[in-house]
Design a protein around this motif. Sequence first.
Motif, PDB file in Angstrom:
ATOM      1  N   UNK A  81       0.815  -1.213   0.000  1.00  0.00           N
ATOM      2  CA  UNK A  81       0.000   0.000   0.000  1.00  0.00           C
ATOM      3  C   UNK A  81       0.845   1.257   0.000  1.00  0.00           C
ATOM      4  N   UNK A  82       1.919   1.235   0.773  1.00  0.00           N
ATOM      5  CA  UNK A  82       2.820   2.392   0.823  1.00  0.00           C
ATOM      6  C   UNK A  82       3.523   2.585  -0.511  1.00  0.00           C
ATOM      7  N   UNK A  83       3.917   1.480  -1.149  1.00  0.00           N
ATOM      8  CA  UNK A  83       4.566   1.581  -2.464  1.00  0.00           C
ATOM      9  C   UNK A  83       3.616   2.178  -3.502  1.00  0.00           C
ATOM     10  N   UNK A  84       2.385   1.708  -3.527  1.00  0.00           N
ATOM     11  CA  UNK A  84       1.412   2.244  -4.476  1.00  0.00           C
ATOM     12  C   UNK A  84       1.154   3.725  -4.214  1.00  0.00           C
ATOM     13  N   UNK A  85       1.057   4.089  -2.959  1.00  0.00           N
ATOM     14  CA  UNK A  85       0.850   5.500  -2.606  1.00  0.00           C
ATOM     15  C   UNK A  85       2.007   6.362  -3.093  1.00  0.00           C
ATOM     16  N   UNK A  86       3.240   5.943  -2.800  1.00  0.00           N
ATOM     17  CA  UNK A  86       4.406   6.754  -3.168  1.00  0.00           C
ATOM     18  C   UNK A  86       4.529   6.912  -4.684  1.00  0.00           C
ATOM     19  N   UNK A  87       4.050   5.927  -5.434  1.00  0.00           N
ATOM     20  CA  UNK A  87       4.136   6.001  -6.888  1.00  0.00           C
ATOM     21  C   UNK A  87       2.984   6.772  -7.511  1.00  0.00           C
ATOM     22  N   UNK A  88       1.983   7.079  -6.717  1.00  0.00           N
ATOM     23  CA  UNK A  88       0.766   7.694  -7.250  1.00  0.00           C
ATOM     24  C   UNK A  88       0.811   9.211  -7.157  1.00  0.00           C
ATOM     25  N   UNK A  89      -0.155   9.848  -7.813  1.00  0.00           N
ATOM     26  CA  UNK A  89      -0.273  11.298  -7.741  1.00  0.00           C
ATOM     27  C   UNK A  89      -0.721  11.771  -6.361  1.00  0.00           C
TER      28      UNK A  89
END
Length: 242
Positions: A215-223
């Motif tokens: 979840x943290x990885x997806x967040x950091x890669x997102x806008x």
Amino acid sequence: MTAAVAFDFAGAKVLVIGASRAGIGAAIARAFQDAGAEVEITGVEPNCAPQDADRFAYTQLDVTDTEAVKTFARSRSSVDVLINCAAITRRGEEMAPDFFSHVLDVNLTGTFRCAEVLHPALSKARGRVINIASMYARFGSPKNPAYGASKAGVEQLTKSLAIAWAQDGIRVNAIAPGFIVTEQSARARENPDFTAAIEARTPLGRWGQPNDIVGTALFLASDAAAFLTGACIPVDGGYSVV
């Protein structure tokens, strides 16, 4: 909430370095693919884990081999998200100077090699880099001194690249996992007293699972993280705040 519902990475090219075994890298790769991304993975083993063989394009890559890393990068003209997960450790054996140097070469210099050679591809996409550090970047580790030193370096490298590459529109952040159930931690988990002590200290009362990191990885890669760079986010069940 599924990854596909929470984040949409349709059309994004995602590269996960160090995802051949069952662990954090593989879990992150699956999550990005589930969110619509085109995902490619690497590992030092000849083949990736059997459960992922049909899911991802896989390249065997030794991140300590500068020429091999350069060759790998040449055929990738645009990368939206780079995740650096390649790492080794050997609990209780890292005081040997030669092995200490090898751990740093894989975990720290390997992270830099991959990021640096893919800088043009990341610049083209105004991409994001996510480095996998560790809570050992901030704690002493008598059994894993090389691993701890390398991950402290990864956290510092993340800050430096965030500054250097901001002008290219590239955001660089890191995640610092706590104690996670992976093949890499299997040796430590053979000691029931050690395992119990970790659970007792962790406010959430358990070891983490690889999926706890995604979840943290997806967040950091997102806008959603568009104004976040140079950060290192702990994901450790609260272990580091005790």
